[in-house]
Design a protein around this motif. Sequence first.
Motif, PDB file in Angstrom:
ATOM      1  N   LEU A 722       0.835  -1.203   0.000  1.00 44.23           N
ATOM      2  CA  LEU A 722       0.000   0.000   0.000  1.00 44.23           C
ATOM      3  C   LEU A 722       0.869   1.251   0.000  1.00 44.23           C
ATOM      4  CD1 LEU A 722      -2.813   1.182   0.063  1.00 44.23           C
ATOM      5  CD2 LEU A 722      -2.816   0.967   2.551  1.00 44.23           C
ATOM      6  N   ALA A 723       1.993   1.212   0.710  1.00 48.39           N
ATOM      7  CA  ALA A 723       2.901   2.361   0.711  1.00 48.39           C
ATOM      8  C   ALA A 723       3.467   2.611  -0.677  1.00 48.39           C
ATOM      9  CB  ALA A 723       4.035   2.119   1.709  1.00 48.39           C
ATOM     10  N   LEU A 724       3.769   1.563  -1.414  1.00 48.50           N
ATOM     11  CA  LEU A 724       4.286   1.742  -2.773  1.00 48.50           C
ATOM     12  C   LEU A 724       3.216   2.324  -3.682  1.00 48.50           C
ATOM     13  CD1 LEU A 724       6.395  -1.520  -3.209  1.00 48.50           C
ATOM     14  CD2 LEU A 724       7.105   0.728  -2.416  1.00 48.50           C
ATOM     15  N   ASP A 725       1.966   1.897  -3.507  1.00 48.73           N
ATOM     16  CA  ASP A 725       0.867   2.515  -4.254  1.00 48.73           C
ATOM     17  C   ASP A 725       0.776   3.998  -3.914  1.00 48.73           C
ATOM     18  OD1 ASP A 725       0.198   0.174  -5.503  1.00 48.73           O
ATOM     19  OD2 ASP A 725      -1.408  -0.360  -4.122  1.00 48.73           O
ATOM     20  N   CYS A 726       0.876   4.306  -2.629  1.00 52.58           N
ATOM     21  CA  CYS A 726       0.813   5.711  -2.206  1.00 52.58           C
ATOM     22  C   CYS A 726       1.952   6.514  -2.822  1.00 52.58           C
ATOM     23  CB  CYS A 726       0.871   5.803  -0.684  1.00 52.58           C
ATOM     24  SG  CYS A 726      -0.611   5.243   0.177  1.00 52.58           S
ATOM     25  N   SER A 727       3.160   5.962  -2.790  1.00 54.21           N
ATOM     26  CA  SER A 727       4.305   6.676  -3.348  1.00 54.21           C
ATOM     27  C   SER A 727       4.106   6.980  -4.828  1.00 54.21           C
ATOM     28  CB  SER A 727       5.577   5.834  -3.147  1.00 54.21           C
ATOM     29  OG  SER A 727       6.702   6.476  -3.701  1.00 54.21           O
ATOM     30  N   GLY A 728       3.523   6.029  -5.565  1.00 56.62           N
ATOM     31  CA  GLY A 728       3.287   6.258  -6.982  1.00 56.62           C
ATOM     32  C   GLY A 728       2.295   7.368  -7.257  1.00 56.62           C
ATOM     33  N   GLN A 729       1.414   7.663  -6.284  1.00 55.97           N
ATOM     34  CA  GLN A 729       0.434   8.732  -6.456  1.00 55.97           C
ATOM     35  C   GLN A 729       0.781   9.970  -5.618  1.00 55.97           C
ATOM     36  OE1 GLN A 729      -1.637   8.628  -8.714  1.00 55.97           O
ATOM     37  NE2 GLN A 729      -1.968   6.486  -9.223  1.00 55.97           N
ATOM     38  N   GLN A 730       2.052  10.079  -5.215  1.00 59.86           N
ATOM     39  CA  GLN A 730       2.544  11.251  -4.467  1.00 59.86           C
ATOM     40  C   GLN A 730       1.821  11.430  -3.132  1.00 59.86           C
ATOM     41  OE1 GLN A 730       5.182  12.470  -5.483  1.00 59.86           O
ATOM     42  NE2 GLN A 730       5.265  11.984  -7.652  1.00 59.86           N
ATOM     43  N   VAL A 731       1.569  10.328  -2.449  1.00 57.76           N
ATOM     44  CA  VAL A 731       0.936  10.352  -1.131  1.00 57.76           C
ATOM     45  C   VAL A 731       1.929   9.821  -0.112  1.00 57.76           C
ATOM     46  CG1 VAL A 731      -0.929   9.444   0.316  1.00 57.76           C
ATOM     47  CG2 VAL A 731      -1.386  10.046  -2.071  1.00 57.76           C
ATOM     48  N   ALA A 732       2.180  10.570   0.938  1.00 51.27           N
ATOM     49  CA  ALA A 732       3.019  10.111   2.048  1.00 51.27           C
ATOM     50  C   ALA A 732       2.134   9.861   3.260  1.00 51.27           C
ATOM     51  CB  ALA A 732       4.086  11.141   2.380  1.00 51.27           C
ATOM     52  N   VAL A 733       2.497   8.860   4.044  1.00 51.91           N
ATOM     53  CA  VAL A 733       1.699   8.470   5.209  1.00 51.91           C
ATOM     54  C   VAL A 733       2.544   8.654   6.464  1.00 51.91           C
ATOM     55  CG1 VAL A 733       0.305   6.671   6.269  1.00 51.91           C
ATOM     56  CG2 VAL A 733       0.516   6.764   3.770  1.00 51.91           C
ATOM     57  N   ASP A 734       2.070   9.484   7.390  1.00 57.06           N
ATOM     58  CA  ASP A 734       2.716   9.675   8.688  1.00 57.06           C
ATOM     59  C   ASP A 734       1.903   8.927   9.732  1.00 57.06           C
ATOM     60  OD1 ASP A 734       4.682  11.366   7.619  1.00 57.06           O
ATOM     61  OD2 ASP A 734       3.360  13.103   7.778  1.00 57.06           O
ATOM     62  N   LEU A 735       2.585   8.152  10.571  1.00 59.27           N
ATOM     63  CA  LEU A 735       1.919   7.286  11.538  1.00 59.27           C
ATOM     64  C   LEU A 735       2.190   7.768  12.959  1.00 59.27           C
ATOM     65  CD1 LEU A 735       0.341   4.668  12.166  1.00 59.27           C
ATOM     66  CD2 LEU A 735       2.546   3.461  12.135  1.00 59.27           C
ATOM     67  N   PHE A 736       1.128   8.042  13.696  1.00 58.18           N
ATOM     68  CA  PHE A 736       1.199   8.373  15.114  1.00 58.18           C
ATOM     69  C   PHE A 736       0.666   7.171  15.879  1.00 58.18           C
ATOM     70  CE2 PHE A 736       1.306  12.412  13.051  1.00 58.18           C
ATOM     71  CZ  PHE A 736       1.977  13.277  13.908  1.00 58.18           C
ATOM     72  N   LEU A 737       1.533   6.532  16.650  1.00 57.72           N
ATOM     73  CA  LEU A 737       1.151   5.332  17.389  1.00 57.72           C
ATOM     74  C   LEU A 737       1.098   5.682  18.876  1.00 57.72           C
ATOM     75  CD1 LEU A 737       0.463   2.514  16.424  1.00 57.72           C
ATOM     76  CD2 LEU A 737       2.817   1.819  16.886  1.00 57.72           C
ATOM     77  N   LEU A 738      -0.100   5.671  19.433  1.00 57.00           N
ATOM     78  CA  LEU A 738      -0.297   6.032  20.839  1.00 57.00           C
ATOM     79  C   LEU A 738      -0.905   4.826  21.535  1.00 57.00           C
ATOM     80  CD1 LEU A 738      -1.812   8.520  18.884  1.00 57.00           C
ATOM     81  CD2 LEU A 738      -1.024   9.736  20.909  1.00 57.00           C
ATOM     82  N   SER A 739      -0.085   4.065  22.245  1.00 60.14           N
ATOM     83  CA  SER A 739      -0.606   2.809  22.756  1.00 60.14           C
ATOM     84  C   SER A 739       0.151   2.355  23.985  1.00 60.14           C
ATOM     85  CB  SER A 739      -0.501   1.729  21.671  1.00 60.14           C
ATOM     86  OG  SER A 739      -0.926   0.486  22.167  1.00 60.14           O
ATOM     87  N   ALA A 740      -0.546   1.633  24.833  1.00 59.63           N
ATOM     88  CA  ALA A 740       0.080   0.993  25.982  1.00 59.63           C
ATOM     89  C   ALA A 740       0.270  -0.491  25.721  1.00 59.63           C
ATOM     90  CB  ALA A 740      -0.780   1.200  27.230  1.00 59.63           C
ATOM     91  N   GLN A 741      -0.113  -0.968  24.549  1.00 57.16           N
ATOM     92  CA  GLN A 741      -0.011  -2.385  24.244  1.00 57.16           C
ATOM     93  C   GLN A 741       0.722  -2.566  22.919  1.00 57.16           C
ATOM     94  OE1 GLN A 741      -3.932  -4.025  23.463  1.00 57.16           O
ATOM     95  NE2 GLN A 741      -4.726  -2.001  22.977  1.00 57.16           N
ATOM     96  N   TYR A 742       1.081  -3.807  22.624  1.00 62.65           N
ATOM     97  CA  TYR A 742       1.821  -4.136  21.410  1.00 62.65           C
ATOM     98  C   TYR A 742       0.983  -3.822  20.171  1.00 62.65           C
ATOM     99  CZ  TYR A 742       4.030  -7.093  17.860  1.00 62.65           C
ATOM    100  OH  TYR A 742       4.629  -7.559  16.714  1.00 62.65           O
ATOM    101  N   CYS A 743       1.602  -3.100  19.218  1.00 65.41           N
ATOM    102  CA  CYS A 743       0.895  -2.706  17.996  1.00 65.41           C
ATOM    103  C   CYS A 743       1.561  -3.222  16.720  1.00 65.41           C
ATOM    104  CB  CYS A 743       0.788  -1.189  17.913  1.00 65.41           C
ATOM    105  SG  CYS A 743      -0.454  -0.480  18.987  1.00 65.41           S
ATOM    106  N   ASP A 744       2.652  -3.984  16.853  1.00 65.01           N
ATOM    107  CA  ASP A 744       3.389  -4.503  15.696  1.00 65.01           C
ATOM    108  C   ASP A 744       3.881  -3.372  14.796  1.00 65.01           C
ATOM    109  OD1 ASP A 744       4.626  -6.086  13.887  1.00 65.01           O
ATOM    110  OD2 ASP A 744       2.895  -7.314  13.370  1.00 65.01           O
ATOM    111  N   LEU A 745       4.701  -2.515  15.384  1.00 66.34           N
ATOM    112  CA  LEU A 745       5.266  -1.404  14.621  1.00 66.34           C
ATOM    113  C   LEU A 745       6.140  -1.907  13.476  1.00 66.34           C
ATOM    114  CD1 LEU A 745       5.558   1.636  14.322  1.00 66.34           C
ATOM    115  CD2 LEU A 745       7.382   1.599  16.038  1.00 66.34           C
ATOM    116  N   ALA A 746       6.707  -3.099  13.603  1.00 70.12           N
ATOM    117  CA  ALA A 746       7.517  -3.648  12.515  1.00 70.12           C
ATOM    118  C   ALA A 746       6.698  -3.793  11.238  1.00 70.12           C
ATOM    119  CB  ALA A 746       8.100  -5.000  12.935  1.00 70.12           C
ATOM    120  N   SER A 747       5.415  -4.105  11.380  1.00 73.36           N
ATOM    121  CA  SER A 747       4.542  -4.219  10.201  1.00 73.36           C
ATOM    122  C   SER A 747       3.933  -2.876   9.831  1.00 73.36           C
ATOM    123  CB  SER A 747       3.429  -5.234  10.459  1.00 73.36           C
ATOM    124  OG  SER A 747       3.958  -6.518  10.711  1.00 73.36           O
TER     125      SER A 747
END
Length: 1139
Positions: A722-747
Amino acid sequence: MSTTGFNSQNGTGAGQPYTNGPSQNLQQLPGVNYGMAQLQNYNQLQAKAPMGPGLYPTSAPAAPYQSHPAQTHPTQTHPPVSSYQPLMPHPPLRGGSLPHTPPLSASPVPRMPSAQSTPPPPPVSSSGYYASPHQTPSMGQPWQYNAAPTNPPAPMTPPHGQQAATNHMPPPMSMAPPTSAYSAPPPTNTATMPPGPALPPTSLHAYSQPGIAPPPVTPMAPHTYQPGRPPYGALPSGAAPTGPPPPMGPPPPMGHPPSMKPTPPPTGPPMGNATPPPPKADAQWDGVNHTAPPSESEEGDVECPGTMAGNGPQAPNSYNHMENKPGGVPQPGPPGRHLGHYPSLPPGYQSSPPGHAGQPYPLKQQPYQQPGPAQLSPSLASLSLQSGTPEALRVVNLLQERNLLPPGPLTPPTPCLTQDLQRVNCNPEVFRCTLTSIPQTQSLLNKAKLPLGLLLHPFKDLSQLPVVTSSTIVRCRSCRTYINPFVSFLDQRRWKCNLCYRVNEVPEEFMYNPVSRAYGEPHKRPEVQNATIEFIAPSEYMLRPPQPAVYLFVLDVSHNAMETGYLHVFCQSLLDNLNSLPGDSRTKVGFITFDSTIHFYNLQEGLSQPQMLIVSDIEDIFLPTPDSLLVNLNESKELVQDLLKSLPTLFEKTMETQSALGSALQAAFKLLSPTGGRMSVFQTQLPNLGAGALQSREDPNQRAAAKDVQHLSPATDFYKKLALDCSGQQVAVDLFLLSAQYCDLASLGCISRYSAGSVYYYPSYHQQHNVAQVERFQKDLKRYLTRKIGFEAVMRIRCTKGLSIHTFHGNFFVRSTDLLSLPNVNPDAGFAVQMSIDENLDDLQVVSFQAALLYTSSKGERRIRVHTLCLPVVNSLSDIFAGADVQAITGLLACMAVDRSVTASLSDARDALTNAAIDSLSCYRQSVLTIQQPGLLAPACLRLFPLYVLALHKQKAFRVGTSTRLDDRVFAMCQLKYQPLVYAMLMIHPALYRVDDLTDEGALNINDRTIPQPRVLQLSVEKLSREGAFLMDAGTVMYLWIGRNCNPAFLTQVLGVPSYAAVPENLYLLPELDTAESQRVRVFVGWLKDQRPFAPTLHIIRDESQMKTSFLQNMIEDRTESALSYYEFLLHLQQQISK
């Protein structure tokens, strides 16, 4: 190899490639990088015997890319200028993926001996992240510092059943060698310049006479240090120059540092002569309202299509000293110096030094005077006929000298260049190299066992940024390098490129200098005076009107999200800063919220209140009203404000616990695709519904694993695709992760990594229970919403012929082998690249690197920011070590270790870091030291290298044996890859100060503020005192530790409490007290915070506070249960080196 290894094909349709070396006939497969030249790096022998516990085996390098054989073709003639056609954008990326970062290889662990003659290992396959979540890595090999990885990874399967795209690259074309690219015929009345590398700079009037052949210069003996050697670029007295003209440029006004602060100049009259365009390749229009950066994704290769020199569009030729400031009152230009040789000057061409007005250039060559010690660059100031060794090579016995830290921040080394070259060199905060002296050959670099790479901060906020508006942006017709201070002028009408050495003509418009309002002084133009400059690109650099600023906010409103209370903070912060969003009258905004369903908001002008539209079919997401979900901010501002005021209460009673993040991202992508823009995603839990759903992979019982850590790679490739699709259409994604539990930031982090976005992480965020995190979130959000932003950007890094770039680090997508796609670029993003030496640089005295960033400003201007760095070439190991930049080396190794951790294993990365220190110090001892001494010896410039390597071992990204949450570890890895070096170093090696006895002695005075400058202390508890108070600056967090017996005066005058027992448990703000001591501490802490763009949290802790553990974990020099102390680590290094 030449830079044809990543031939960029910068826009010739007539068969002549813009390359720095021999041309090739390359057929690029979709999603596959070009091959690199075979480089023999770190020759391997058999593996050493396994070591005992606690020892660090070394690893073996990967084999580099195989180069394609060069094929030559008959030169093809260019079509007539009148037949040139403007380029159309290439089809946007739909799913084919080029490898992001060719990772370090991974196989068993042989040791790296000294570089003798053994064949390179067989090629091994490598890939970025695993295409399959079940693919397992093999065990690691040692680092191959300066050669490309073996084979490019196979392309990923295109998402959504689409064919893999070539990512805006043109169709493969047949290329002919540029037969006359490097030798334009000179006029008959001038001396022919010899081909080849650049000359050292000569004195003010040292011009070559026609017909005089320079005598050869005897090369220095390899691997020896010449005490009397002048700075690179200077010739001994009486020596004649050889090779091509010197890469020189006029200096800025006297007294200005390399940060480029020229005199505010006037705006000149319009000059309308454009350079003739190079031939262009055909392109196809994809039917999508999409801006591909001009000319085959190059930063601005569309130069005046269909025009001849002299009849281009009329544009003002103006120069603005400072950003957003009009040209000032006419003032005399900066003092000039002559660039290169003007063999025979036309009558009346005069440009004399100050004090010699009207004196014509003499045609007789003047002797060059040897510079004295006072003229040498600071890092090698002691290098003179009287002193045998520069300070950088002073021998330090690390086992005996404990106080190695400088009293203040460590300054980067200064390249050994002549003063006039160094004066115009690029600011190291923007552009720096791991080695400020470049080895002549790859074998010499291999022998030094030091990594060669560049670290960039290309969009950094600058207080002084020269901005030029001109209808002619002067670039090399062959390699497309922008004219810069290090080119050489052969005469008034010709200049030679400092990267490929092609001779180019000076356009007529460039003859006028807008600074001095003088004609006939091209070498005094601002472009040739400043290593960092920004061009406002003319209309020829645009294929359609630049995109507007578009901001889409995607908000988690599940029960877990509402419990944290983040939505109140976000809505209030956006309300406060709504008028400060970068943009113009075209700015658009939109909002999507999600839990188990997706909620859209109709904000169309004319509605009385916002309308919420709910889509519950998350498997086949669609836009309910595509035309009214992204609205003009100015026209719908009241509706936007109403929505922000109502959102926090709209979902406060929700009991929905599921999260369909993947479907929300797909909806946001559909909404932004027609225009491009920025997507800001706020997530508080693990996505567990619909596309991209994840499951918890963390075992809390394994957080303190003594060996390897699992699940550092993504669990699915959904977010990368999905990020590669976004890059092709000049879209950047910024992620704000606010959590007290595991969110799988690696993915989840892949959505930002490959779309050039940013990741913000707030562990244990809660509005009431973690006030410090709330304050940090507020400050970060304000900076994020109001900072400068560039849209639809691309960046290309060029280097002198003979050097090549093979690996990139940072957040981006590699669109072609040397072009980074950056849908958004922000001033807080850093990048790093690894380099290799493909061709011997024997004939060169200096090499240059140039980074060019083409972007659309939030005001709709197409701009090009260019940085150029010049470094000397050396032929001895001692000179290489003397120019080593220990912080840049550490930063690059940290990026490489992150890749190794993901592609191989964490233990493999840790071993490779240790071996980096062993190998470099071993080489220094064996090949540089002339007198062998006992102990662990290092040159002064690398005295902190073992300390920094140990700090990396204990950094959250790489530590073992200490309980570390998986998301915390992955976020630390993201920061090491993404943060500019100056900020990353604080996270690697924090700074410790004693602050209970601050004085004004040695203080800085900035803006009428007196800022104390306490000494930096070693990170050891032996430096702490229970009678004092100590401040630790660890980058994203600060700790103020109060000793149990701290001076009561400090407690009352700084903290406002009567005694130690009265210090609150969760104090995170310094009270504003009307005392001199309080003023000093607050000013010092504020000054530290102001030096970074993000907001660090401050924890004021007592000896028994819960935060004390985190504070002590940063005491790098002390022993822990799972890690060696600094002294023990030094003994281990000595043991390995002495084997």
